[in-house]
Design a protein around this motif. Structure first.
Motif, mmCIF file in Angstrom:
data_model
loop_
_atom_site.group_PDB
_atom_site.id
_atom_site.type_symbol
_atom_site.label_atom_id
_atom_site.label_comp_id
_atom_site.label_asym_id
_atom_site.label_seq_id
_atom_site.Cartn_x
_atom_site.Cartn_y
_atom_site.Cartn_z
ATOM 1 N N TYR A 255 50.176 83.767 73.141
ATOM 2 C CA TYR A 255 49.725 82.572 72.434
ATOM 3 C C TYR A 255 49.617 81.351 73.347
ATOM 4 O O TYR A 255 48.866 80.418 73.054
ATOM 5 C CB TYR A 255 50.687 82.248 71.287
ATOM 6 N N HIS A 256 50.375 81.353 74.416
ATOM 7 C CA HIS A 256 50.396 80.198 75.328
ATOM 8 C C HIS A 256 50.213 80.710 76.755
ATOM 9 O O HIS A 256 51.170 80.739 77.546
ATOM 10 C CB HIS A 256 51.711 79.434 75.177
ATOM 11 N N THR B 196 49.954 75.079 65.466
ATOM 12 C CA THR B 196 49.581 74.908 66.869
ATOM 13 C C THR B 196 50.792 75.054 67.776
ATOM 14 O O THR B 196 50.713 75.640 68.859
ATOM 15 C CB THR B 196 48.941 73.532 67.084
ATOM 16 N N PRO C 83 57.441 83.111 69.605
ATOM 17 C CA PRO C 83 56.034 82.802 69.860
ATOM 18 C C PRO C 83 55.819 81.613 70.780
ATOM 19 O O PRO C 83 54.818 81.572 71.510
ATOM 20 C CB PRO C 83 55.461 82.536 68.459
ATOM 21 N N TRP D 299 53.409 76.823 67.401
ATOM 22 C CA TRP D 299 53.843 78.215 67.525
ATOM 23 C C TRP D 299 52.814 79.087 68.231
ATOM 24 O O TRP D 299 53.183 79.918 69.078
ATOM 25 C CB TRP D 299 54.119 78.799 66.138
ATOM 26 N N TYR D 300 51.540 78.913 67.873
ATOM 27 C CA TYR D 300 50.536 79.898 68.277
ATOM 28 C C TYR D 300 49.385 79.326 69.101
ATOM 29 O O TYR D 300 48.416 80.045 69.368
ATOM 30 C CB TYR D 300 49.972 80.594 67.031
ATOM 31 N N MET E 28 46.152 82.822 63.003
ATOM 32 C CA MET E 28 47.430 83.162 62.395
ATOM 33 C C MET E 28 47.537 82.623 60.970
ATOM 34 O O MET E 28 48.145 83.255 60.104
ATOM 35 C CB MET E 28 48.577 82.645 63.251
ATOM 36 N N ARG F 141 45.434 80.012 68.946
ATOM 37 C CA ARG F 141 45.276 81.077 67.948
ATOM 38 C C ARG F 141 45.859 80.678 66.594
ATOM 39 O O ARG F 141 46.050 81.514 65.720
ATOM 40 C CB ARG F 141 45.929 82.361 68.461
ATOM 41 N N ALA F 142 46.128 79.383 66.419
ATOM 42 C CA ALA F 142 46.758 78.924 65.168
ATOM 43 C C ALA F 142 45.902 79.248 63.951
ATOM 44 O O ALA F 142 46.413 79.714 62.930
ATOM 45 C CB ALA F 142 47.025 77.422 65.257
#
Length: 265
Positions: free
Chosen positions: A71-72, A116, A65, A118-119, A126, A122-123
């Motif tokens: 996500y990024h 944050t 991710p 990782w995603y 998730m 969109r944290a």
């Protein structure tokens, strides 16, 4: 971009002639192994590689991710590099490894645990879906307000562990001679680190632990100054030789144990 043309640091951390000689030697290792290697600064290539895998491989190999444009989406070419190996005579790549330079606003622990890291934006979404992370590794609390070089996106379906080791070495050398950051960082499964954490990735330390969803990982770190010291060693460009383990380990390792599996995520 072809591998040999990609090495153009503005301010190399190594003496320039030495750096270019090392780059050329690493490239020669790819040829000797029967592969051509290209360099990408487009992070979406990680997902394209993963999506091109057969269904059974996608089930076994995680899409990382931290290096996923889903996500990024705004990671630019200055903060990402990937090395993609394709066997001579084939069109589909069979091994890839990526590195991403990341600015930490807060501690790595905080950003991992609130998802944050990782995603991205969109944290919260998730978290609602039940994703979670707990971090107990001490270094994760110490890293913050600085850049880190995150090593990940490791996928190898070639059946040849040596080509993966070679592109990891190339990635480390590129990061060491192009980016300014505090430490290289990765999460690695225990079995993988025990076999390859020192000789493939050069990590000098690993800590318990990063618990992401139902998975447990070690947090592996190496300060930038230590990677620079390694990169200056003439043997660094010889991918047939291990990194730190050339001085530390005496027992041989079965390279085939991890062929075909993800190595750092």
């Amino acid at each position: 971009m072809e591998f040999i043309d990609a090495f153009e640091p503005e301010k190399s951390a190594c003496e320039r002639k030495f750096a270019f000689r090392s780059w050329a030697r690493i490239n020669g290792s790819f040829e000797a192994l029967g592969y051509r290697v290209s360099v990408s600064r487009d992070m979406s290539d990680i997902r394209r590689f993963w999506e091109s895998l057969p269904d059974d491989k996608r089930g076994a190999i995680r899409m990382p991710p931290v290096q996923d444009t889903a996500y990024h989406p705004d990671v630019g070419p200055a903060d990402f590099v990937a090395f993609i190996a394709t066997r001579h005579g084939e069109n589909r790549p069979s091994a890839m490894v990526g590195a991403r330079r990341i600015w930490l606003e807060r501690s790595l622990k905080e950003e991992m645990e609130d998802l944050t890291f990782w995603y991205g934006e969109r944290a919260a979404e998730m978290r609602r879906e039940g994703r979670r992370c707990e971090v107990t590794a001490p270094s994760a609390s110490e890293l913050g307000s600085d850049h880190i070089a995150w090593m990940g996106g490791g996928m190898n379906v070639s059946g040849d562990p040596l080509i993966y080791r070679a592109i990891v070495r190339a990635s480390l050398f590129f990061v060491a001679t192009h980016w300014r950051y505090k430490a290289t960082v990765s999460i690695v499964e225990r079995s993988t680190f025990r076999i390859h954490g020192f000789d493939w990735y050069g990590f000098r330390r690993n800590e318990m632990a990063v618990y992401r969803d139902d998975n447990e990982f070690l947090l592996a770190t190496m300060p930038r100054r230590e990677l620079l010291a390694e990169a200056r060693e003439p043997a660094f460009a010889d991918v047939s030789k291990p990194l730190l383990a050339r001085r530390q380990r005496t027992a041989p390792v079965d390279e085939a144990l991890v062929a075909g599996h993800a190595h750092a995520v």
